[in-house]
Design an enzyme around this catalytic site. Structure first.
Site, PDB file in Angstrom:
ATOM      1  N   ASP A   1      -2.471 -10.571  -1.981  1.00  0.00           N
ATOM      2  CA  ASP A   1      -3.275 -10.097  -0.872  1.00  0.00           C
ATOM      3  C   ASP A   1      -4.747  -9.693  -0.991  1.00  0.00           C
ATOM      4  O   ASP A   1      -4.989  -9.594  -2.138  1.00  0.00           O
ATOM      5  CB  ASP A   1      -2.397  -8.714  -0.289  1.00  0.00           C
ATOM      6  CG  ASP A   1      -2.706  -8.279   1.136  1.00  0.00           C
ATOM      7  OD1 ASP A   1      -1.936  -8.515   2.072  1.00  0.00           O
ATOM      8  OD2 ASP A   1      -3.793  -7.638   1.191  1.00  0.00           O
TER       9      ASP A   1
ATOM     10  N   ASP B   1      -4.420 -12.616   3.753  1.00  0.00           N
ATOM     11  CA  ASP B   1      -5.513 -12.201   4.714  1.00  0.00           C
ATOM     12  C   ASP B   1      -6.878 -12.660   3.946  1.00  0.00           C
ATOM     13  O   ASP B   1      -7.941 -12.026   4.027  1.00  0.00           O
ATOM     14  CB  ASP B   1      -5.431 -10.822   5.061  1.00  0.00           C
ATOM     15  CG  ASP B   1      -4.861  -9.948   3.719  1.00  0.00           C
ATOM     16  OD1 ASP B   1      -4.758 -10.495   2.685  1.00  0.00           O
ATOM     17  OD2 ASP B   1      -4.618  -8.766   3.888  1.00  0.00           O
TER      18      ASP B   1
ATOM     19  N   HIS C   1      -6.243  -7.404  -0.157  1.00  0.00           N
ATOM     20  CA  HIS C   1      -6.234  -5.805  -0.524  1.00  0.00           C
ATOM     21  C   HIS C   1      -5.631  -5.563  -1.831  1.00  0.00           C
ATOM     22  O   HIS C   1      -4.619  -6.021  -1.981  1.00  0.00           O
ATOM     23  CB  HIS C   1      -6.084  -4.843   0.471  1.00  0.00           C
ATOM     24  CG  HIS C   1      -6.816  -5.243   2.096  1.00  0.00           C
ATOM     25  ND1 HIS C   1      -6.126  -6.362   3.008  1.00  0.00           N
ATOM     26  CD2 HIS C   1      -7.978  -5.050   2.204  1.00  0.00           C
ATOM     27  CE1 HIS C   1      -7.050  -6.258   3.995  1.00  0.00           C
ATOM     28  NE2 HIS C   1      -7.889  -5.621   3.774  1.00  0.00           N
TER      29      HIS C   1
ATOM     30  N   HIS D   1       0.891  -1.251   0.014  1.00  0.00           N
ATOM     31  CA  HIS D   1       0.039   0.139   0.078  1.00  0.00           C
ATOM     32  C   HIS D   1       0.905   1.260   0.006  1.00  0.00           C
ATOM     33  O   HIS D   1       0.263   2.469  -0.187  1.00  0.00           O
ATOM     34  CB  HIS D   1      -0.998   0.105   1.280  1.00  0.00           C
ATOM     35  CG  HIS D   1      -1.997  -0.940   1.171  1.00  0.00           C
ATOM     36  ND1 HIS D   1      -2.815  -1.165   0.177  1.00  0.00           N
ATOM     37  CD2 HIS D   1      -2.311  -1.918   2.194  1.00  0.00           C
ATOM     38  CE1 HIS D   1      -3.578  -2.312   0.503  1.00  0.00           C
ATOM     39  NE2 HIS D   1      -3.139  -2.809   1.489  1.00  0.00           N
TER      40      HIS D   1
END
Ligand SMILES: [Zn+2]
Length: 346
Positions: free
Chosen positions: A198, A287, A200, A163
């Site tokens: 991931d 995740d 996200h 990120h």
């Protein structure tokens, strides 16, 4: 498989609750994540665990802006100076600039925190040390592939990186470990694909490479219309200018299990094969697990299949740790991907 890991991550341990979908939650990105992964690596006898070597500022500055890196390095000291806050305090943004208005370079630490972040993550006194050590972990793992004769290596990075954009932090990420390693690989003459699995979207990684044609960014993630990091990660984003066609997003609905996931992963693999890269960087977030608080439903064995699917690409592969927050299954799922990959690559 060789693992590179450092202890410096312990210097970064956020504890203050933050806003998450209307609730106050305790930070899940904690040092125990690394302990759990290392336990699983030892338990599975995955292979040697080695400390990283220092790589200095140059590879970081090839990806991140100088003013941003300088900010990160001195942010907590400036925070203490200008606010009187304690050594163990957490510096958090609470003011941001209005878009498309007159702008003067931020001077006060509170303005800088807002300018150099895109959510409400904290900076702690040890954040810089931990983040720059995570970069060394990724680069040392990359060294082991390019000069150490390893085919695939695991970089146990913490804090994670995907990120972090060229000049802003968010989502527990400060320096983009995967992007820095991928760029170093291109500097050595390689075409590189980044596969981000991931939960996200890897918005920072996408931003860093959005206009480049020598790095393909492919991401499978929760639909950013309804989930973090929002704003980026939609299927219509393909890259700009020279980078047109070198970004590919697979946003997936909440509730996605292995059946839906495997379909998207096969399309992602086909995209990577068409790009014909020399090397692969995997942003390995787990995740996506059913046990994680997020919205996908992957199970333990599914991560073996994921590792096998990645191995079928037949590329030198650098695995870089990103998210994964359910401590009870985090280590098992990471080791399943790495072990599944290693078995299939044999
Ligand atoms: Zn994540």
């Amino acid at each position: 498989m060789l693992t590179i890991a450092s202890d410096a991550h312990r210097r970064h341990h956020p504890r203050e609750p933050f806003h998450d979908f209307g609730r106050m939650v305790a930070p899940p990105e904690v040092p125990e994540r690394v302990d759990r992964i290392l336990d699983a690596i030892h338990h599975a006898d995955l292979g040697e665990v080695r400390a990283p070597e220092e790589h200095g500022a140059e590879p970081v500055l090839a990806v991140h802006a100088l003013d941003y890196v300088e900010f990160l390095e001195q942010a907590h000291a400036q925070w203490r100076d200008e606010t009187g806050a304690a050594e163990d305090s957490e510096a958090v943004a609470y003011a941001r600039a209005i878009r498309d208005q007159p702008f003067e370079e931020p001077v006060h630490i509170v303005a800088k925190l807002g300018w150099y972040s895109h959510d409400t993550d904290p900076i702690l006194t040890g954040t810089w040390e931990a983040a720059s050590s995570a970069v060394d972990v990724a680069l040392s793992a990359w060294d082991a592939i390019t000069t150490g004769g390893e085919r695939s290596v695991y970089a146990l990075c913490r804090p994670p990186g995907h990120h972090a954009a060229a000049d802003s932090f968010a989502g527990y990420c400060y320096l983009n470990n995967a992007a820095i390693a991928a760029h170093a690989w291109t500097d050595a003459g390689a075409r590189v694909a980044i596969l981000d699995v991931d939960y996200h979207h890897g918005n920072g990684t996408q931003q860093i490479f959005y206009t480049r044609d020598d790095v393909l960014f492919v991401s499978l993630h929760a639909d950013p219309a309804v989930d973090y990091p929002f704003f980026l990660g939609f299927a219509g984003e393909h890259g700009w200018g020279a980078g047109e066609g070198a970004t590919r997003n697979f946003p997936l609905p909440h509730g996605t299990d292995w059946v839906g996931y495997a379909d998207a992963l096969a399309s992602a693999a086909a995209t990577i094969t068409r790009f014909a890269p020399d090397g692969l960087v995997v942003s390995l977030g787990v995740d996506t697990a059913a046990e994680d608080p997020d919205g996908f439903e992957l199970r333990g064995d599914d991560y073996l299949r994921m590792g096998e699917a990645i191995a079928s690409l037949g590329l030198p592969t650098l695995f870089v740790q990103e998210g994964g927050y359910c401590l009870d299954v985090l280590g098992r799922n990471v080791v399943n991907v790495l072990g599944g990959h290693e078995q299939a690559a044999r």
